[in-house]
Design a protein around this motif. Structure first.
Motif, PDB file in Angstrom:
ATOM      1  N   TRP A   1       0.839  -1.202   0.000  1.00 15.41           N
ATOM      2  CA  TRP A   1       0.000   0.000   0.000  1.00 15.41           C
ATOM      3  C   TRP A   1       0.874   1.254   0.000  1.00 15.41           C
ATOM      4  CZ3 TRP A   1      -3.375  -1.804   4.721  1.00 15.41           C
ATOM      5  CH2 TRP A   1      -4.263  -2.802   4.302  1.00 15.41           C
TER       6      TRP A   1
ATOM      7  N   LEU B   1       0.621   4.192  -1.317  1.00 10.65           N
ATOM      8  CA  LEU B   1      -0.057   5.466  -1.091  1.00 10.65           C
ATOM      9  C   LEU B   1      -0.411   5.641   0.391  1.00 10.65           C
ATOM     10  CD1 LEU B   1      -2.476   5.746  -4.169  1.00 10.65           C
ATOM     11  CD2 LEU B   1      -0.337   6.970  -3.765  1.00 10.65           C
TER      12      LEU B   1
ATOM     13  N   THR C   1       1.167   8.628   2.678  1.00  9.79           N
ATOM     14  CA  THR C   1       0.225   9.553   3.303  1.00  9.79           C
ATOM     15  C   THR C   1       0.288   9.477   4.825  1.00  9.79           C
ATOM     16  OG1 THR C   1      -1.246   9.270   1.394  1.00  9.79           O
ATOM     17  CG2 THR C   1      -2.170  10.301   3.353  1.00  9.79           C
TER      18      THR C   1
ATOM     19  N   PHE D   1      -5.773  14.572  -2.321  1.00 15.15           N
ATOM     20  CA  PHE D   1      -4.900  14.444  -3.475  1.00 15.15           C
ATOM     21  C   PHE D   1      -5.206  15.560  -4.471  1.00 15.15           C
ATOM     22  CE2 PHE D   1      -4.769  10.094  -1.871  1.00 15.15           C
ATOM     23  CZ  PHE D   1      -3.427   9.789  -2.000  1.00 15.15           C
TER      24      PHE D   1
ATOM     25  N   MET E   1      -1.615  14.488  -8.489  1.00 16.78           N
ATOM     26  CA  MET E   1      -1.797  13.393  -7.544  1.00 16.78           C
ATOM     27  C   MET E   1      -0.850  13.500  -6.352  1.00 16.78           C
ATOM     28  SD  MET E   1      -4.417  11.789  -8.295  1.00 16.78           S
ATOM     29  CE  MET E   1      -4.243  10.544  -7.042  1.00 16.78           C
TER      30      MET E   1
ATOM     31  N   VAL F   1      -0.103  14.481  -2.551  1.00 20.75           N
ATOM     32  CA  VAL F   1      -0.949  14.429  -1.370  1.00 20.75           C
ATOM     33  C   VAL F   1      -0.608  15.579  -0.434  1.00 20.75           C
ATOM     34  CG1 VAL F   1       0.639  12.884  -0.114  1.00 20.75           C
ATOM     35  CG2 VAL F   1      -1.800  12.950   0.482  1.00 20.75           C
TER      36      VAL F   1
ATOM     37  N   MET G   1      -6.831   5.262  -9.919  1.00 24.01           N
ATOM     38  CA  MET G   1      -6.383   6.243  -8.956  1.00 24.01           C
ATOM     39  C   MET G   1      -7.464   6.456  -7.898  1.00 24.01           C
ATOM     40  SD  MET G   1      -3.493   6.582 -10.209  1.00 24.01           S
ATOM     41  CE  MET G   1      -2.819   7.866  -9.165  1.00 24.01           C
TER      42      MET G   1
ATOM     43  N   SER H   1     -10.841  11.267  -1.819  1.00 21.27           N
ATOM     44  CA  SER H   1      -9.414  10.970  -1.702  1.00 21.27           C
ATOM     45  C   SER H   1      -9.136   9.823  -0.741  1.00 21.27           C
ATOM     46  CB  SER H   1      -8.657  12.215  -1.228  1.00 21.27           C
ATOM     47  OG  SER H   1      -8.630  13.218  -2.218  1.00 21.27           O
TER      48      SER H   1
ATOM     49  N   LEU I   1      -8.371   6.447   0.936  1.00 24.82           N
ATOM     50  CA  LEU I   1      -7.615   5.315   0.419  1.00 24.82           C
ATOM     51  C   LEU I   1      -8.257   4.013   0.891  1.00 24.82           C
ATOM     52  CD1 LEU I   1      -4.018   6.685   1.050  1.00 24.82           C
ATOM     53  CD2 LEU I   1      -5.230   6.521  -1.140  1.00 24.82           C
TER      54      LEU I   1
ATOM     55  N   ALA J   1      -5.304   1.730  -3.210  1.00 24.44           N
ATOM     56  CA  ALA J   1      -4.065   2.227  -2.606  1.00 24.44           C
ATOM     57  C   ALA J   1      -2.917   1.240  -2.781  1.00 24.44           C
ATOM     58  CB  ALA J   1      -4.288   2.497  -1.113  1.00 24.44           C
TER      59      ALA J   1
ATOM     60  N   SER K   1      -0.165  -1.635  -4.753  1.00 24.18           N
ATOM     61  CA  SER K   1       0.846  -1.732  -5.797  1.00 24.18           C
ATOM     62  C   SER K   1       0.280  -2.456  -7.011  1.00 24.18           C
ATOM     63  CB  SER K   1       2.075  -2.474  -5.261  1.00 24.18           C
ATOM     64  OG  SER K   1       2.696  -1.760  -4.224  1.00 24.18           O
TER      65      SER K   1
END
Length: 381
Positions: free
Chosen positions: A76, A78, A82, A150, A155, A157, A244, A325, A327, A332, A334
């Protein structure tokens, strides 16, 4: 065997949850022991008994935290970026508190000066107390939503909150639950591993912390059900595609966090484990059945962590300032290829970790006594 992207996303949500549960159960009890150290040990030898109860295993237990952090980064990215941006000050505070643990364990008994040893006892107390509070506060804020968003074009954050905003009433309640839960868990471990006066005080600590934990859990259940707005996805692309975070639509509404339990009643096993495990461990402790008490305490700890995870699913890090936004376990993650490689690596290495950890605990089993400390005074912590 070929696993599709949607299945791998769900599997990795489970893997990360499993690692967090493993961390809470294993490293949780030795943090709880650190919290209890200044209060249950009335003499230097008694405090050495308490320290050496977790001495052979505390370093190995911390690898669960490192593994969970690494898995979050890999699966994860993102969420990792974040969270470590938004919770930076809180995580640094937890990290500095954790520094007291290796130094305290290694240097505490090197000098016989009572002031030296007393200072390190309080250092171990800080290292066992501050991280659980921070982790609990973080989970409490996840259930409320974190102020980030985001940028639609880049994109990138942006986190718009502060450290002090994390210390809100519900976040602090979650921090109290985390601290009391691990203190309770640590007390059951000490009852299992010690004898005499230390064991008797640990039994008293189980009774007190268990009652506080049950009250705090009940308060959190009522608060999150009736007073805390949750999040719900109303539209999103297919879960087996890469997209996204801004491609979905999220709404916030009262009672949303209990939606998973209404849709999937089997998830109720988590809160039942939390309450039932706590109550059962208290009864087993009072009946002088420390093995059963520790097993039930472990179930309670796992139940609390799973309750938070089941309530949030599929959200991992909801956004309070820009709902879309938020997640989730679907957006979020790979790439499909990355998740697949890590899946097979985990299938191979995770059982090995569990096996050698179990072997270590088996070898190091038994009671720690004042007499054993006296016999190994120059080699024990």
């Amino acid at each position: 065997m070929e696993l599709d992207y949607e299945t791998l996303k769900l599997i990795w949500w489970g893997f990360v949850g499993l690692l967090l549960v493993g961390f809470a159960i294993t490293d949780g009890f030795d943090m709880g022991v650190g919290t209890l150290l200044p209060f249950l040990g009335k003499t230097d030898e008694e405090r050495r008994v308490i320290i050496n109860a977790v001495g052979p295993t505390w370093e190995g237990n911390q690898t669960w935290l490192i593994t969970a952090g690494g898995a979050t980064f890999a699966a994860w990215p993102l969420v990792y970026a974040t969270a470590f941006s938004g919770f930076y000050a809180a995580l640094i505070l937890a990290l500095f508190a954790l520094f007291f643990r290796p130094v305290g364990f290694d240097y505490r008994s090197k000098i016989e000066d009572p002031r030296w040893r007393g200072a390190w006892d309080w250092g171990l107390f800080i290292g066992g107390t501050v991280p659980p509070v921070i982790f609990g506060v973080a989970f409490g804020n996840l259930l409320q939503g974190v102020p980030f968003h985001f940028d639609a074009e880049t994109m990138g954050v942006t986190y718009t909150g502060s450290f002090w905003q994390l210390l809100n009433p519900f976040g602090l309640l979650a921090g109290v639950i985390s601290l009391v839960m691990l203190t309770f868990h640590g007390a059951t471990f000490l009852q299992l591993r010690t004898v005499g006066a230390v064991q008797a005080r640990a039994t008293d600590a189980i009774a007190l912390s268990g009652k506080i934990l049950l009250v705090a859990l009940a308060l959190a259940a009522v608060w999150s059900t009736f007073l805390l707005d949750g999040y719900r996805i109303t539209s999103m692309p297919p879960a087996d595609t890469a997209f996204m975070p801004l491609a979905k639509t999220v709404v916030r509404e009262s009672g949303a966090w209990i939606g998973n339990y209404l849709a999937h009643p089997w998830m109720l096993i988590a809160p039942l484990m939390a309450f039932g495990g706590t109550f059962g461990a208290m009864r087993a402790s009072a009946d002088e059945r420390p093995v059963a008490a520790f097993i039930l305490s472990s179930a309670a700890v796992g139940g609390v962590v799973l309750t938070a995870g089941f309530s949030l699913f599929p959200f991992v890090m909801p956004s309070s300032t820009d709902l879309n936004s938020s997640l989730t376990a679907w957006d979020a993650v790979s790439s499909h290829h990355t998740l697949k490689i890590m899946f097979w690596a985990t299938i191979f290495f995770l059982p090995l970790i569990v096996l050698y950890t179990s072997w270590v605990y088996r070898v190091m089993r038994g009671k720690v006594t004042v007499e054993s400390i006296r016999a190994t005074t120059h080699t024990s912590y």
